[in-house]
Design a protein around this motif. Structure first.
Motif, PDB file in Angstrom:
ATOM      1  N   SER A  75       0.286  -4.160  25.610  1.00 36.13           N
ATOM      2  CA  SER A  75       1.075  -4.865  24.999  1.00 36.13           C
ATOM      3  C   SER A  75       1.203  -4.216  23.404  1.00 36.13           C
ATOM      4  O   SER A  75       2.011  -4.278  22.587  1.00 36.13           O
ATOM      5  N   VAL A  76       0.056  -3.727  22.897  1.00 42.86           N
ATOM      6  CA  VAL A  76       0.039  -2.915  21.615  1.00 42.86           C
ATOM      7  C   VAL A  76       0.887  -1.498  21.566  1.00 42.86           C
ATOM      8  O   VAL A  76       1.674  -1.157  20.568  1.00 42.86           O
ATOM      9  N   LEU A  77       0.649  -0.872  22.702  1.00 40.44           N
ATOM     10  CA  LEU A  77       1.613   0.344  22.925  1.00 40.44           C
ATOM     11  C   LEU A  77       3.276  -0.197  22.651  1.00 40.44           C
ATOM     12  O   LEU A  77       3.885   0.780  22.287  1.00 40.44           O
ATOM     13  N   GLU A  78       3.412  -1.096  23.271  1.00 40.11           N
ATOM     14  CA  GLU A  78       4.894  -1.721  23.096  1.00 40.11           C
ATOM     15  C   GLU A  78       5.214  -2.076  21.740  1.00 40.11           C
ATOM     16  O   GLU A  78       6.391  -1.587  21.437  1.00 40.11           O
ATOM     17  N   LEU A  79       4.368  -2.426  20.966  1.00 41.84           N
ATOM     18  CA  LEU A  79       4.761  -2.638  19.515  1.00 41.84           C
ATOM     19  C   LEU A  79       5.072  -1.414  18.946  1.00 41.84           C
ATOM     20  O   LEU A  79       5.858  -1.127  18.077  1.00 41.84           O
ATOM     21  N   ILE A  80       4.049  -0.473  19.309  1.00 41.26           N
ATOM     22  CA  ILE A  80       4.027   0.762  18.606  1.00 41.26           C
ATOM     23  C   ILE A  80       5.640   1.793  18.935  1.00 41.26           C
ATOM     24  O   ILE A  80       6.118   1.988  17.878  1.00 41.26           O
ATOM     25  N   HIS A  81       6.003   1.392  20.101  1.00 43.80           N
ATOM     26  CA  HIS A  81       7.147   1.878  20.577  1.00 43.80           C
ATOM     27  C   HIS A  81       8.432   1.179  19.754  1.00 43.80           C
ATOM     28  O   HIS A  81       9.396   1.856  19.283  1.00 43.80           O
ATOM     29  N   LEU A  82       8.493  -0.211  20.044  1.00 41.30           N
ATOM     30  CA  LEU A  82       9.551  -0.891  19.459  1.00 41.30           C
ATOM     31  C   LEU A  82       9.595  -0.878  17.912  1.00 41.30           C
ATOM     32  O   LEU A  82      10.711  -1.292  17.295  1.00 41.30           O
ATOM     33  N   LEU A  83       8.458  -0.869  17.105  1.00 39.91           N
ATOM     34  CA  LEU A  83       8.395  -0.881  15.740  1.00 39.91           C
ATOM     35  C   LEU A  83       8.560   0.474  14.985  1.00 39.91           C
ATOM     36  O   LEU A  83       8.479   0.489  13.886  1.00 39.91           O
ATOM     37  N   GLY A  84       8.429   1.491  15.986  1.00 45.41           N
ATOM     38  CA  GLY A  84       8.499   2.890  15.483  1.00 45.41           C
ATOM     39  C   GLY A  84       7.473   3.397  14.697  1.00 45.41           C
ATOM     40  O   GLY A  84       7.500   4.270  13.640  1.00 45.41           O
ATOM     41  N   LEU A  85       6.261   3.093  15.345  1.00 45.13           N
ATOM     42  CA  LEU A  85       4.866   3.494  14.629  1.00 45.13           C
ATOM     43  C   LEU A  85       4.540   4.934  15.075  1.00 45.13           C
ATOM     44  O   LEU A  85       3.310   5.189  14.692  1.00 45.13           O
ATOM     45  N   LYS A  86       5.154   5.415  15.881  1.00 40.15           N
ATOM     46  CA  LYS A  86       4.611   6.609  16.831  1.00 40.15           C
ATOM     47  C   LYS A  86       4.135   7.654  15.798  1.00 40.15           C
ATOM     48  O   LYS A  86       2.885   8.097  16.052  1.00 40.15           O
ATOM     49  N   ASN A  87       4.829   7.919  14.729  1.00 38.55           N
ATOM     50  CA  ASN A  87       4.431   8.874  13.743  1.00 38.55           C
ATOM     51  C   ASN A  87       3.420   8.774  13.236  1.00 38.55           C
ATOM     52  O   ASN A  87       2.722   9.543  12.345  1.00 38.55           O
ATOM     53  N   SER A  88       2.896   7.360  12.912  1.00 36.49           N
ATOM     54  CA  SER A  88       2.016   6.956  12.100  1.00 36.49           C
ATOM     55  C   SER A  88       0.454   6.699  12.978  1.00 36.49           C
ATOM     56  O   SER A  88      -0.627   6.549  12.343  1.00 36.49           O
ATOM     57  N   VAL A  89       0.507   7.153  14.059  1.00 31.82           N
ATOM     58  CA  VAL A  89      -0.724   6.910  15.007  1.00 31.82           C
ATOM     59  C   VAL A  89      -1.480   8.087  14.845  1.00 31.82           C
ATOM     60  O   VAL A  89      -1.196   9.439  14.784  1.00 31.82           O
ATOM     61  N   ILE A  90      -2.859   7.949  14.672  1.00 37.15           N
ATOM     62  CA  ILE A  90      -3.788   9.221  14.862  1.00 37.15           C
ATOM     63  C   ILE A  90      -4.814   8.855  15.742  1.00 37.15           C
ATOM     64  O   ILE A  90      -5.220   7.524  16.135  1.00 37.15           O
ATOM     65  N   THR A  91      -5.157   9.757  16.473  1.00 35.36           N
ATOM     66  CA  THR A  91      -5.933   9.685  17.614  1.00 35.36           C
ATOM     67  C   THR A  91      -7.321  10.249  17.782  1.00 35.36           C
ATOM     68  O   THR A  91      -7.547  11.325  17.117  1.00 35.36           O
ATOM     69  N   THR A  92      -8.296   9.659  18.633  1.00 35.11           N
ATOM     70  CA  THR A  92      -9.468  10.180  18.741  1.00 35.11           C
ATOM     71  C   THR A  92      -9.768  10.706  20.152  1.00 35.11           C
ATOM     72  O   THR A  92      -9.671   9.687  20.983  1.00 35.11           O
ATOM     73  N   PRO A  93      -9.637  12.039  20.415  1.00 38.06           N
ATOM     74  CA  PRO A  93      -9.544  12.425  21.842  1.00 38.06           C
ATOM     75  C   PRO A  93     -10.955  12.268  22.544  1.00 38.06           C
ATOM     76  O   PRO A  93     -11.840  12.058  21.907  1.00 38.06           O
ATOM     77  N   ILE A  94     -10.913  11.896  23.902  1.00 37.85           N
ATOM     78  CA  ILE A  94     -11.976  11.736  24.535  1.00 37.85           C
ATOM     79  C   ILE A  94     -13.183  13.117  24.576  1.00 37.85           C
ATOM     80  O   ILE A  94     -14.356  12.891  24.871  1.00 37.85           O
ATOM     81  N   THR A  95     -12.579  14.166  24.058  1.00 35.83           N
ATOM     82  CA  THR A  95     -13.393  15.396  24.270  1.00 35.83           C
ATOM     83  C   THR A  95     -14.259  15.427  22.837  1.00 35.83           C
ATOM     84  O   THR A  95     -15.050  16.383  22.573  1.00 35.83           O
ATOM     85  N   SER A  96     -13.994  14.368  21.797  1.00 32.08           N
ATOM     86  CA  SER A  96     -14.649  14.506  20.294  1.00 32.08           C
ATOM     87  C   SER A  96     -15.951  14.099  20.375  1.00 32.08           C
ATOM     88  O   SER A  96     -16.256  13.252  21.347  1.00 32.08           O
TER      89      SER A  96
END
Length: 492
Positions: A75-96
């Motif tokens: 449901s949150v991924l959907e909001l990221i897509h529909l609201l155009g937030l993709k370029n503002s996402v920062i991630t923490t990889p599982i290898t970190s």
């Protein structure tokens, strides 16, 4: 039909409700009412500028509420897509290291212990004595759920299957980190339904059930675009300017919708079904709204206090709520580093129980390790956040910075080492959130079903829905999902 939906509460659930209802019913008027001057509820992100003694500066994001999301909430991924937030996402990889290294701080000990992050790590001390024996013995235990019970506390469940030491060390820590509550009060079926399901699936064994496939059907009606692709290999994520970007983007989107009305600084004074059957929402300004439908995303006790006695509902005051003090700390960078690499640590319930004599710390997040991409010149500073309170009775003296620093010294000093002295922080911020996280107690699911039944008949006749953290779950994903499902039963 001229549908008019009023949404009570402008936190994340209310914003999500308004977003999805405005799309589902484009001809309806959607009015969102919030009593404060801002939307977002307990989510609060702020970027501050700091300076050290050597002329170095940085702009650092501080969170006083939730700070990360897990990629499993579609449901949150959907909001990221529909609201155009993709370029503002920062991630923490599982290898970190932030993903792999998480710690416990046992109150009766100095220093931190590393939680298992691989199969081999459970054989290393102290996990081979604290963790491994309890897990290995559990599948051999006979089914021991008492006949006739449909719920119990997290502590009872963990004690029954893994023993009291495991329940206190790991169960209470988990509950501190999510609910800031006492595991001896929290419903296992409401808070961790997967554990109850694993026991069922494993013929009485949680471990055996965890190894068997979960065949529960899940809904797939999410418009997520390519966002799942960017979440592959991700442990947690946030946004460049903090979690507050999510409610901020929702509010901005809603302001631009012709069928949405946003009301801030508008406390609600009462709510009822009038004698003629009309719904009445009265604002403290004196304005009266007569909607066709209402969504309440308010805390359940707040809704209880607003309802007219003739329109009362059951179980709205059944769940207590935890209050939390959040202390943000920024230090100049030191060598050696103030803390080990990792996400942070949780503190289990002390052996002596909750007492004013305890420090009252629930856990600490090593923000600089987990979310350094949010900050400029992050390498020159160390950012940590300390959570206090919940079931711990705390006073103003507990939350004094010097008092907290002395306790952090005990937590961050390796066992048998001389006590580490922490440097003076260059920036601190303390915020108290009263009654911010509901604690669903055993029987919560049954009570919510009874509430749903009461809403469907009688004076309300399905025209009021009650959603939010007090109903179905406290995570950000749960809140967004609640908003997505609001009003689904209403016909077009």
């Amino acid at each position: 039909m001229n549908r008019h939906v009023v949404i009570l509460g402008g936190g994340l659930t209310g914003l999500s409700s308004a977003f999805h209802l405005s799309r589902r019913f484009p001809e309806a008027l959607i009015t969102l009412v919030e009593k404060t001057s801002r939307f977002g509820g307990w989510i609060s992100s702020e970027r501050v500028q700091v300076h050290d003694g050597d002329g170095r500066t940085a702009e650092i994001v501080l969170e006083s509420g939730p700070r990360t999301l897990r990629p499993n909430a579609k449901s949150v991924l959907e909001l990221i897509h529909l609201l155009g937030l993709k370029n503002s996402v920062i991630t923490t990889p599982i290898t970190s290291s932030a993903a792999k290294n998480r710690y416990l701080q046992i109150p009766e000990m100095q220093g931190l212990i590393t939680l298992p992050n691989s199969f081999t790590s459970i054989f290393s001390p102290p996990m081979r004595t604290l963790f491994l024996p309890h897990v290995l013995r559990e599948p051999a235990k006979r089914r021991n759920r008492p006949d006739g019970i449909s719920d119990e506390t997290v502590d009872n469940f963990m004690t029954r299957r893994f023993g009291p030491t495991f329940a206190r060390t790991f169960g209470s820590s988990l509950v501190h980190g999510i609910y800031a509550a006492d595991s001896r009060e929290l419903s296992v079926r409401a808070a961790f339904p997967s554990l109850w399901a694993m026991e069922d699936r494993g013929w009485g064994s949680v471990v055996r059930g965890a190894l068997l496939p979960d065949r529960t059907d899940s809904r797939e009606d999410y418009d997520v675009g390519d966002i799942p692709d960017m979440m592959k290999g991700v442990s947690v994520y946030s946004f460049m300017d903090g979690i507050g970007m999510l409610p901020g983007a929702l509010a901005t989107h809603l302001r631009n919708q012709s069928n949405v009305e946003l009301l801030r600084d508008n406390p609600i004074s009462s709510l009822r079904v009038a004698d003629d059957g009309q719904l009445e929402v009265k604002l403290s300004s004196g304005r009266m709204i007569n909607p066709t439908h209402i969504i309440s995303a308010l805390p359940l006790p707040v809704l209880h206090d607003l309802l007219h006695p003739t329109s009362s509902l059951p179980h709205l005051t059944a769940s207590p709520a935890s209050s939390v003090v959040v202390l943000n700390l920024i230090f100049p960078q030191t060598q050696p580093k103030l803390h080990p690499s990792g996400f942070g640590y949780l503190v289990p319930r002390p052996l002596s129980g909750y007492s004013p004599n305890n420090p009252g710390i629930l856990g600490t997040v090593f923000d600089s390790c987990a979310l350094s991409a949010q900050d400029s010149n992050a390498a020159n500073f160390t950012k940590m956040t300390v959570m206090m309170g919940g079931p711990n009775p705390i006073t103003p003296s507990h939350t004094e910075v010097d008092t907290v620093l002395k306790q952090l010294s005990v937590h961050l000093t390796a066992p048998d080492d001389y006590l580490k002295v922490l440097p003076e922080p260059i920036y601190t911020r303390t915020q108290r959130h009263d009654d911010c996280i509901p604690t669903p107690m055993p029987g919560h699911l049954r009570r919510m079903e009874e509430l749903k039944t009461a809403l469907a008949k009688g004076a309300w006749s399905g025209r009021l829905e009650v959603v939010g953290a007090g109903v179905r779950g406290v995570s950000l994903g749960d809140c967004v999902e609640s908003g997505k499902r609001a009003g689904e039963s209403w016909t077009c």
